[in-house]
Design an enzyme around this catalytic site. Structure first.
Site, PDB file in Angstrom:
ATOM      1  N   ARG A  43      -4.608   4.496  -2.783  1.00  0.00           N
ATOM      2  CA  ARG A  43      -4.361   5.758  -3.476  1.00  0.00           C
ATOM      3  C   ARG A  43      -4.005   5.451  -4.922  1.00  0.00           C
ATOM      4  O   ARG A  43      -3.003   4.804  -5.208  1.00  0.00           O
ATOM      5  CB  ARG A  43      -3.219   6.529  -2.804  1.00  0.00           C
ATOM      6  CG  ARG A  43      -2.902   7.876  -3.442  1.00  0.00           C
ATOM      7  CD  ARG A  43      -1.800   8.576  -2.659  1.00  0.00           C
ATOM      8  NE  ARG A  43      -1.518   9.893  -3.197  1.00  0.00           N
ATOM      9  CZ  ARG A  43      -0.620  10.140  -4.151  1.00  0.00           C
ATOM     10  NH1 ARG A  43       0.078   9.139  -4.673  1.00  0.00           N
ATOM     11  NH2 ARG A  43      -0.424  11.360  -4.595  1.00  0.00           N
ATOM     12  N   SER A 112      -4.460  15.345   5.259  1.00  0.00           N
ATOM     13  CA  SER A 112      -3.050  15.708   5.121  1.00  0.00           C
ATOM     14  C   SER A 112      -2.838  17.126   5.627  1.00  0.00           C
ATOM     15  O   SER A 112      -3.609  18.028   5.293  1.00  0.00           O
ATOM     16  CB  SER A 112      -2.616  15.623   3.652  1.00  0.00           C
ATOM     17  OG  SER A 112      -2.716  14.307   3.168  1.00  0.00           O
ATOM     18  N   LYS A 141       5.802  11.301  -4.237  1.00  0.00           N
ATOM     19  CA  LYS A 141       4.943  12.448  -4.484  1.00  0.00           C
ATOM     20  C   LYS A 141       5.821  13.666  -4.720  1.00  0.00           C
ATOM     21  O   LYS A 141       6.268  14.328  -3.783  1.00  0.00           O
ATOM     22  CB  LYS A 141       3.990  12.680  -3.302  1.00  0.00           C
ATOM     23  CG  LYS A 141       2.852  13.638  -3.615  1.00  0.00           C
ATOM     24  CD  LYS A 141       1.876  13.724  -2.457  1.00  0.00           C
ATOM     25  CE  LYS A 141       0.719  14.653  -2.800  1.00  0.00           C
ATOM     26  NZ  LYS A 141      -0.214  14.832  -1.674  1.00  0.00           N
TER      27      LYS A 141
END
Length: 215
Positions: A43, A112, A141
């Protein structure tokens, strides 16, 4: 769907790439793999497409000897370019049904989900697993939607595909989760921010497996 069973127990998400210290970045990923990581997600939101290609290709080589699948976050094109094992998408990315059509039936598709509705839709669209969270507060995040443990339990009742809990998980709070609700845990800082990365991965995996033994 992938033919081989996937071990979701210790799912590592990469931390941000630092072009000034590439060796440190890759060495810590390698150390995490040595510690028992079972799934690796790349990511990265800031690198150029060329950098992404080079990093992903290197991660694929690192994960190969450990027989750990490499999942690419969001970028289907990048996954295809390096022949990654799958793609993980969020609610604002390409729908799972589109990703599945692009990458084929043999690759892994993760989605997700923070609610029952999102989870049910992802399963219907062909997802292989769900990343559910954020279960606990996380610095990784800032805009993550919080998913309560009660919602996690409701998601488990609503779908039949594996669930990976994500968001602020560490050895201290892991025992708050019911092993019947999840097939694995996804982490970043609980492994990659530790001084002994290999040791942190080993201990976290042991804690998760002990959680399952309590069933």
């Amino acid at each position: 769907m992938p033919h081989l069973p996937i071990d979701y127990s210790l799912y590592l998400v990469s931390d941000p790439y630092d072009p000034a210290a590439p060796d440190r970045y890759f060495n810590r990923i390698r150390d995490a793999l040595r510690g028992g990581t079972t799934l690796l997600q790349f990511r990265e939101k800031k690198a150029s497409s060329k950098q992404l290609l080079n990093i992903a290709a290197t991660l694929k080589k690192l994960a190969g000897p450990f027989h750990v699948p490499l999942i690419i976050n969001d970028r289907v094109d990048l996954a295809l370019a390096v022949d990654a094992d799958g793609v993980h998408v969020g609610q604002n990315d390409l729908p799972a049904r589109v990703v599945r059509r692009l990458i084929g039936s043999e690759k892994i598709v993760g989605v997700s989900a923070a609610t029952v509705a999102e989870a049910v839709q992802a399963e219907a669209d062909g997802a292989d697993y769900l990343g559910v969270g954020s279960i606990f507060p996380t610095r990784s995040k800032a805009d993550a939607t919080v998913t309560s443990i009660d919602e996690l339990k409701a998601i488990r009742r609503a779908v039949h595909i594996p669930i990976v809990a994500i968001g602020g998980i560490d050895r201290a709070n892991l025992r708050r989760l019911d092993p019947a609700d999840i097939d694995g845990i996804a982490v970043i800082s609980a492994i990659l921010s530790q001084q002994d990365v290999t040791g942190a991965a080993k201990k976290l995996k042991e804690c998760f497996l002990q959680l399952g033994d309590s069933l």
